[in-house]
Design a protein around this motif. Sequence first.
Motif, PDB file in Angstrom:
ATOM      1  N   ALA A  59     -15.851  64.737  19.098  1.00  0.00           N
ATOM      2  CA  ALA A  59     -17.106  64.539  18.378  1.00  0.00           C
ATOM      3  C   ALA A  59     -17.438  63.050  18.298  1.00  0.00           C
ATOM      4  O   ALA A  59     -18.603  62.656  18.439  1.00  0.00           O
ATOM      5  CB  ALA A  59     -17.009  65.143  16.984  1.00  0.00           C
TER       6      ALA A  59
ATOM      7  N   GLU B 282     -18.798  61.954  21.619  1.00  0.00           N
ATOM      8  CA  GLU B 282     -20.153  62.464  21.841  1.00  0.00           C
ATOM      9  C   GLU B 282     -21.181  61.638  21.070  1.00  0.00           C
ATOM     10  O   GLU B 282     -22.240  61.275  21.609  1.00  0.00           O
ATOM     11  CB  GLU B 282     -20.222  63.924  21.422  1.00  0.00           C
ATOM     12  CG  GLU B 282     -21.548  64.596  21.733  1.00  0.00           C
ATOM     13  CD  GLU B 282     -21.551  66.073  21.419  1.00  0.00           C
ATOM     14  OE1 GLU B 282     -22.647  66.664  21.352  1.00  0.00           O
ATOM     15  OE2 GLU B 282     -20.463  66.641  21.240  1.00  0.00           O
ATOM     16  N   LEU B 283     -20.867  61.323  19.817  1.00  0.00           N
ATOM     17  CA  LEU B 283     -21.778  60.510  19.016  1.00  0.00           C
ATOM     18  C   LEU B 283     -21.881  59.091  19.565  1.00  0.00           C
ATOM     19  O   LEU B 283     -22.967  58.502  19.583  1.00  0.00           O
ATOM     20  CB  LEU B 283     -21.314  60.485  17.560  1.00  0.00           C
ATOM     21  CG  LEU B 283     -21.471  61.797  16.793  1.00  0.00           C
ATOM     22  CD1 LEU B 283     -20.805  61.703  15.426  1.00  0.00           C
ATOM     23  CD2 LEU B 283     -22.946  62.147  16.641  1.00  0.00           C
TER      24      LEU B 283
ATOM     25  N   ARG C 241     -13.040  73.671  13.794  1.00  0.00           N
ATOM     26  CA  ARG C 241     -13.322  72.366  14.423  1.00  0.00           C
ATOM     27  C   ARG C 241     -12.959  71.201  13.513  1.00  0.00           C
ATOM     28  O   ARG C 241     -13.589  70.141  13.578  1.00  0.00           O
ATOM     29  CB  ARG C 241     -14.781  72.274  14.872  1.00  0.00           C
ATOM     30  CG  ARG C 241     -15.148  73.381  15.851  1.00  0.00           C
ATOM     31  CD  ARG C 241     -16.273  73.002  16.762  1.00  0.00           C
ATOM     32  NE  ARG C 241     -16.441  73.983  17.831  1.00  0.00           N
ATOM     33  CZ  ARG C 241     -17.118  73.797  18.947  1.00  0.00           C
ATOM     34  NH1 ARG C 241     -17.686  72.630  19.151  1.00  0.00           N
ATOM     35  NH2 ARG C 241     -17.221  74.729  19.851  1.00  0.00           N
ATOM     36  N   GLN C 242     -11.969  71.399  12.670  1.00  0.00           N
ATOM     37  CA  GLN C 242     -11.490  70.326  11.802  1.00  0.00           C
ATOM     38  C   GLN C 242     -10.257  69.641  12.385  1.00  0.00           C
ATOM     39  O   GLN C 242      -9.787  68.661  11.829  1.00  0.00           O
ATOM     40  CB  GLN C 242     -11.146  70.897  10.420  1.00  0.00           C
ATOM     41  CG  GLN C 242     -12.334  71.481   9.682  1.00  0.00           C
ATOM     42  CD  GLN C 242     -13.430  70.457   9.451  1.00  0.00           C
ATOM     43  OE1 GLN C 242     -13.167  69.348   8.988  1.00  0.00           O
ATOM     44  NE2 GLN C 242     -14.664  70.823   9.769  1.00  0.00           N
TER      45      GLN C 242
ATOM     46  N   TRP D 246     -10.721  67.900  17.921  1.00  0.00           N
ATOM     47  CA  TRP D 246     -12.181  68.092  17.861  1.00  0.00           C
ATOM     48  C   TRP D 246     -12.862  66.832  17.340  1.00  0.00           C
ATOM     49  O   TRP D 246     -13.934  66.433  17.835  1.00  0.00           O
ATOM     50  CB  TRP D 246     -12.532  69.273  16.959  1.00  0.00           C
ATOM     51  CG  TRP D 246     -12.442  70.623  17.587  1.00  0.00           C
ATOM     52  CD1 TRP D 246     -11.656  71.655  17.192  1.00  0.00           C
ATOM     53  CD2 TRP D 246     -13.174  71.099  18.722  1.00  0.00           C
ATOM     54  NE1 TRP D 246     -11.850  72.747  18.009  1.00  0.00           N
ATOM     55  CE2 TRP D 246     -12.781  72.436  18.953  1.00  0.00           C
ATOM     56  CE3 TRP D 246     -14.120  70.525  19.573  1.00  0.00           C
ATOM     57  CZ2 TRP D 246     -13.300  73.211  19.981  1.00  0.00           C
ATOM     58  CZ3 TRP D 246     -14.647  71.287  20.605  1.00  0.00           C
ATOM     59  CH2 TRP D 246     -14.237  72.608  20.797  1.00  0.00           C
ATOM     60  N   GLN D 247     -12.251  66.201  16.329  1.00  0.00           N
ATOM     61  CA  GLN D 247     -12.839  64.997  15.763  1.00  0.00           C
ATOM     62  C   GLN D 247     -12.951  63.901  16.813  1.00  0.00           C
ATOM     63  O   GLN D 247     -13.923  63.146  16.846  1.00  0.00           O
ATOM     64  CB  GLN D 247     -12.003  64.513  14.570  1.00  0.00           C
ATOM     65  CG  GLN D 247     -11.856  65.536  13.450  1.00  0.00           C
ATOM     66  CD  GLN D 247     -13.202  65.920  12.850  1.00  0.00           C
ATOM     67  OE1 GLN D 247     -14.019  65.070  12.551  1.00  0.00           O
ATOM     68  NE2 GLN D 247     -13.430  67.216  12.679  1.00  0.00           N
TER      69      GLN D 247
END
Length: 395
Positions: A215, A218-219, A206-207, A211-212
Amino acid sequence: MKAASPFSFPVSPALAAKLAKLGLTRDADLVLHLPLRWEDETRLTPIRDLLPGATAQVQAVVTDASVTYRPRRMLAVTVEDAGGVLGIRFLNFYPSHLKLFQPGESFRFNGEVRGGFLGLEMVHPRFAKADDATPLPAQLTPVYPTTAGLGQATLRRAVERALVAPIADTLPAEWLAELGLPGLEASIRLLHQPPLDCALAELESRQHPAWQRLAFDELLAQQLSLATARRQRKSRPTLPLPPRQQLTTAFARALPFELTAAQARAWREISADLGEPHPMRRLLQGDVGSGKTVVAALACLQAIENGFQAAFMAPTEILAEQHYRKLAPRLSELGVRCAWVSGSQRRAERTAAWQAIAAGEADLAFGTHALFQEAGSFQRLGLAVVDEQHRFGVE
């Protein structure tokens, strides 16, 4: 009359029910149903190059298939390519499988290679009819979270159909450039359909930038949700509980230690929030033994010195009683009247405790969620402390 499909493409009621078990009830849910992992089905490995413990895909022709009964009932299939022979075993199978694996038929098998008594073998590999004219996939194959009765192939087709429509980005282009983030549509499509040159290790760890990006979204959504909830709370008026520096100061002075810097900072913020004319909702997080209970007790005392009651809840009777036995003696020295409500109490004791709480004769009540589930009530509740909230199973 057939019920309308909840998706933009036809879906049978049986498939829709299985998808609903995964929380997939619309196209957007399928788009965001991301793979657990990916498998490389883009290449074939000759049988002679197989190594035990490795996962590989081979294309081979069936030479024999039979049901054996030792050491247990199983379907044993022997296949070969130009360079070697491989055993295939199915411990659970249907009679149709025996008819499927006819000598001379060509298949592709994908699974973990193991060393068997008669040479290399695969147990319960994935398989499909294929020959030299069957093209290999042009991208890595996603493996999705699924449920009983919903196969990967069916789920992949549903996701592919949901991905037909364009995906609007949630961030302005200038933000993406400033933050160095890829576009949302490109990120989602890459995770569902990674190209051959995509680094599988980056995907699985997930790097990968895709994916980032997800993420970050989502945040961001979480922060926006918290900000919205905070704004809604501030729009609801309530009686402020300003610091009186009476019980709280006396309690802090009576402690056999001084508050740590972190405790003091958390207490200042909570005390200030209690003094606001709108409801407070705070999460106090810390390691075991970091002093959260002391800060919670100070908050209860600030409510009490303003003429309100407080409730101190714990997820188990043992923990709730531990708080009661630890805090009640110290608080009673300050004139704080404490009550203990427990399902293990005798009925007369529990009734007496509830009567004291309802009459306002108890300033601080200790107990489990029963404090809000039983028939009793508080005369003037101003603050509720929920210890180890994650164990209550509620929001």
